[in-house]
Enzyme design. Structure first.
Site, mmCIF file in Angstrom:
data_model
loop_
_atom_site.group_PDB
_atom_site.id
_atom_site.type_symbol
_atom_site.label_atom_id
_atom_site.label_comp_id
_atom_site.label_asym_id
_atom_site.label_seq_id
_atom_site.Cartn_x
_atom_site.Cartn_y
_atom_site.Cartn_z
ATOM 1 N N SER A 83 35.369 -1.182 -4.222
ATOM 2 C CA SER A 83 35.856 0.110 -4.701
ATOM 3 C C SER A 83 36.350 0.984 -3.559
ATOM 4 O O SER A 83 36.979 2.019 -3.806
ATOM 5 C CB SER A 83 34.739 0.859 -5.443
ATOM 6 N N HIS A 131 39.073 -4.605 -9.321
ATOM 7 C CA HIS A 131 38.033 -3.590 -9.321
ATOM 8 C C HIS A 131 37.629 -3.207 -10.738
ATOM 9 O O HIS A 131 38.336 -2.474 -11.429
ATOM 10 C CB HIS A 131 38.507 -2.352 -8.552
ATOM 11 N N ASN A 186 39.303 6.203 -8.277
ATOM 12 C CA ASN A 186 38.508 6.991 -7.334
ATOM 13 C C ASN A 186 39.360 8.008 -6.582
ATOM 14 O O ASN A 186 38.862 9.039 -6.128
ATOM 15 C CB ASN A 186 37.784 6.068 -6.351
ATOM 16 N N GLU A 193 41.253 -2.361 -12.127
ATOM 17 C CA GLU A 193 42.356 -2.117 -11.208
ATOM 18 C C GLU A 193 42.713 -3.425 -10.509
ATOM 19 O O GLU A 193 41.855 -4.041 -9.863
ATOM 20 C CB GLU A 193 41.959 -1.062 -10.171
#
Length: 541
Positions: free
Chosen positions: A155, A176, A226, A188
């Site tokens: 991540s 991810h 994120n 992702e």
């Protein structure tokens, strides 16, 4: 030992050729791709929560799974835990008992890298340390076929950096997933600088087989989710650090005015500051101290004190006593309205119209003169500015000025938010609290600030997503899908900006920049251009 440039180039060309030749079957058409995906054997290294979740969805999708951990007992525990979950799903009628048993039998616990030799894909879900991941990938390249895909569930680490020491970096990508994997239906697919189209396309097809939405993104800090998620938490912390209000008030505004499932401080407590604070610092540093991602000493101090959140029993809230969840420093309006003169500023005509429509619906008479009478409550409607700036720029009596947040309107009894100037009298503030709570709607009162709470947060969320689009980290469609599915926002950030209006978001940011002079609020060019051209924020050029 040294190696000449021609020799290195020749070696790279041979490796690339081997990869292309070995993977031709993956690029001979969508039908071949789908068959390949459906028959894939999946290896997973790391039997923690993420590895266990990936193994579960792969097995439920009909794929054979080899789950490997350096601790053989961990693999066994993970398989047993998956079996328990599958039994519960069968008991709830989500799948049959036969389907649950078949899925469980597809998962094989392993204790050596060699057991993954026949896998079409190996996903690593181990510790977030670059050197450890590189070492693992080197071991995997010794045992898997040249056409096998190697993926990292990282991540926070660069996929390009992980692949840098690989013999065939073209077959390395990010994959991810989010925790809990079976419930968070997004992954992702991260393209490193050397990841091939074949690798990315195959992983996207596999994600569909697993029942997840794949979003493609470039290898940049935080990827999409994120990266986009920085705005909610960092701006919430900034608001509290500034003394505008307290954590519970921010959370209740985010839930009841903005319509989000959780406020930033509830979310930080759920995730744990031992996870959240290092991520905030990491992304801030990886973007070379970009002001938009600036962390707060509030979380640093709490982390040092062990107040991590739910996992430690104490964070922004005390979990032995949930009554603290409803407490707030800044007042909630409870006063009763009695007829008194009200005057609404028309400096922002569209915002004034929203207030006037509300007051008419509440049967409140409003003065229509160009200037307020001597005893009138003065209501202003700033976008990004504070109440004080409105009073001074409009030459109003600051002792009678109260600002109201109009960005999201006043529909469906949602929470209303007001703020006085430092000079506003208690009488006028009480009048304003009663006025905007006349129909029983909850009212929160802030200390004077640029942009209230919702304006600041929404503008930062939208602006950050626009910057992700501008940098081509992801497409507008993938950005919205990733944030909606990965963060649980009611709308994707670009769709949210369109819903509110790009020009209004731009006005909020410009107002915040005027008040604070902080470059964290500078509007990005993606937002500015589309606002000026009256285009959707999802419009790609």
């Amino acid at each position: 030992m040294s190696c000449s440039v021609p020799a290195v180039a020749s070696r790279f060309a041979r490796c690339a050729s081997a990869w292309v030749k070995a993977s031709q079957s993956r690029s001979n058409g969508s039908e071949a791709d789908m068959k390949d995906v459906q028959d894939a054997k999946i290896g997973i290294v790391g039997a923690g929560a993420m590895g266990q979740g990936i193994a579960q969805i792969a097995a439920m999708a009909g794929l054979e799974v080899r789950l490997m951990d350096v601790n053989p007992a961990a693999s066994g525990r993970a398989v047993a835990a998956i079996g328990s979950i599958l039994d519960k799903l069968a008991a709830k009628g989500k799948l049959s008992s036969e389907q649950a048993q078949e899925a469980l039998h597809r998962i094989h616990p392993e204790d050596s890298i060699g057991a993954l030799s026949d896998c079409d894909l190996v996903v690593e879900a181990i510790v977030e340390k670059l050197d450890v991941k590189r070492s693992l990938f080197a071991q995997l390249e010794e045992v898997v076929r040249d056409d096998a895909v190697l993926a990292s569930n990282t991540s926070s680490l660069s996929i390009t950096a992980i692949a840098a020491t690989c013999r065939l970096p073209e077959r390395v990508a990010g994959y991810h997933f989010f925790n809990p994997v079976p419930l968070m239906k997004v992954v992702e697919v991260v393209r490193g600088l050397r990841s091939s189209d074949t690798t990315i396309d195959w992983l996207v097809s596999l994600a569909r087989q697993l029942g997840h939405t794949a979003v493609r993104c470039r290898d940049m800090p935080g990827f999409i989710v994120n990266h986009a998620g920085r705005a909610l938490n960092t701006e919430g912390l900034c608001i509290v650090q500034e003394g505008v209000t307290d954590e519970p008030t921010v959370d209740v505004i985010v839930r009841e005015q903005m319509g989000f499932r959780m406020g930033p401080f509830e979310l930080l407590d759920l995730t744990g500051l031992d996870v959240s604070h290092p991520v905030m610092e990491s992304i801030y540093r990886q973007f070379y101290d970009e002001p938009r991602f600036r962390p707060s000493p509030i979380t640093a101090i709490r982390l040092a004190g062990g107040m991590l959140g739910r996992k430690s029993g104490s964070g922004f809230y005390e979990y032995a006593d949930t009554s603290t969840m409803s407490k707030s420093i800044c007042a909630q309006g409870t006063a009763q309205w009695s007829t008194a003169p009200v005057w609404v500023s028309h400096r922002h005509p569209d915002e004034a119209r929203r207030v006037l429509e509300l007051l008419r619906a509440l049967d409140v008479e409003v003065e229509t003169s160009s200037e307020p009478s001597d005893n009138a409550l003065i209501v202003v409607t700033p976008l990004g500015h504070d109440a004080t700036t409105c009073a001074i720029s409009e030459e109003l009596d600051a002792t009678r000025v109260v600002a109201v947040d109009t960005l999201l309107g006043f529909g469906n009894g949602s929470r209303r938010v007001i703020m006085p100037t430092p000079a506003t009298t208690e009488e006028m503030l009480t009048r304003a609290q009663a006025l905007f709570g006349i129909d029983g709607a909850p009212v929160s009162t802030l200390r004077d600030s640029g942009g209230f709470v919702a304006q600041r947060m929404i503008a930062c969320i939208v602006n950050t997503a626009c910057e992700i689009a501008q940098k081509r980290i992801g497409t507008p469609e993938d950005i919205d899908a990733a944030v909606r599915l990965g963060l649980g926002y009611p709308r994707g950030p670009l769709a949210l900006g369109d819903h509110i209006g790009a020009s209004r978001i731009l006005a909020v940011l410009k107002g915040l920049l005027d008040v604070y002079g902080d470059p964290r609020y500078r509007p990005g060019v993606w937002l500015s251009r589309r606002a000026e051209l009256n285009l959707s924020l999802g419009f790609s050029d």
